[in-house]
Design an enzyme around this catalytic site. Structure first.
Site, PDB file in Angstrom:
ATOM      1  N   HIS A  51      33.310  18.080  97.304  1.00  0.00           N
ATOM      2  CA  HIS A  51      33.653  17.480  98.613  1.00  0.00           C
ATOM      3  C   HIS A  51      34.268  16.108  98.422  1.00  0.00           C
ATOM      4  CE1 HIS A  51      33.034  16.084 102.813  1.00  0.00           C
ATOM      5  NE2 HIS A  51      33.043  17.372 103.083  1.00  0.00           N
ATOM      6  N   PHE A  52      35.384  15.934  98.169  1.00  0.00           N
ATOM      7  CA  PHE A  52      36.431  16.836  97.716  1.00  0.00           C
ATOM      8  C   PHE A  52      36.857  16.342  96.350  1.00  0.00           C
ATOM      9  CE2 PHE A  52      36.754  16.465 102.348  1.00  0.00           C
ATOM     10  CZ  PHE A  52      36.580  17.778 102.740  1.00  0.00           C
TER      11      PHE A  52
END
Length: 147
Positions: A51-52
């Site tokens: 993420h991410f």
């Protein structure tokens, strides 16, 4: 006067452990109805792997969880609830205003606005460098830790 808790003292109150303990330090208000906690956000957080990968951003749900943990620290520090466990019973009016990224120090404020026995409602604010990143109204329920 605030009661300052280090990580060892927080771990005596909360059952959470790595990787889900999201508060590094806390200060409990003298009235016991509110607390301020701090989370040092680092690139080593396991959630940043997904993420991410190209732009690490702390998930909003984990910011809310961190605010709830601070509320639980305040609530479970009250004499009648010591040794119990706090459950997040509801999230209302959650808003996310800014990204939280590695290197940020997340300041987490949570204050009880209503409490009837083991059930309560708290207002929570998360900020970085004095800027709000998230707000929410959180509902809590206290239960026995051995259930």
């Amino acid at each position: 006067m605030l009661n300052t808790l280090n990580i060892e003292e927080i771990m005596k109150i909360l059952p959470h452990r790595y990787p889900f303990l999201l508060v590094d330090k806390a200060e409990i208000d003298k009235d016991g109805k509110g607390a301020v906690g701090y989370k040092n956000v680092t690139i080593n957080e396991p959630f940043f792997q997904g993420h991410f990968p190209i732009m690490p951003v702390m998930p909003g749900v984990l910011i809310v969880e961190a605010m709830a943990q601070v509320g639980a620290i305040a609530l479970l520090n009250q004499e009648e609830y010591k040794g119990k466990i706090g459950f997040l019973a509801g999230i209302d009016k959650a808003k996310f205003k800014q990204k939280v990224v590695p290197g940020d120090v997340l300041k987490l404020e949570c204050r009880m606005v209503k409490q009837k026995g083991p059930i309560g409602v708290a207002e929570a604010v998360a900020s970085v460098n004095g800027k709000k990143v998230a707000t929410a109204e959180l509902k809590f329920a206290v239960g026995d830790a051995n259930v």
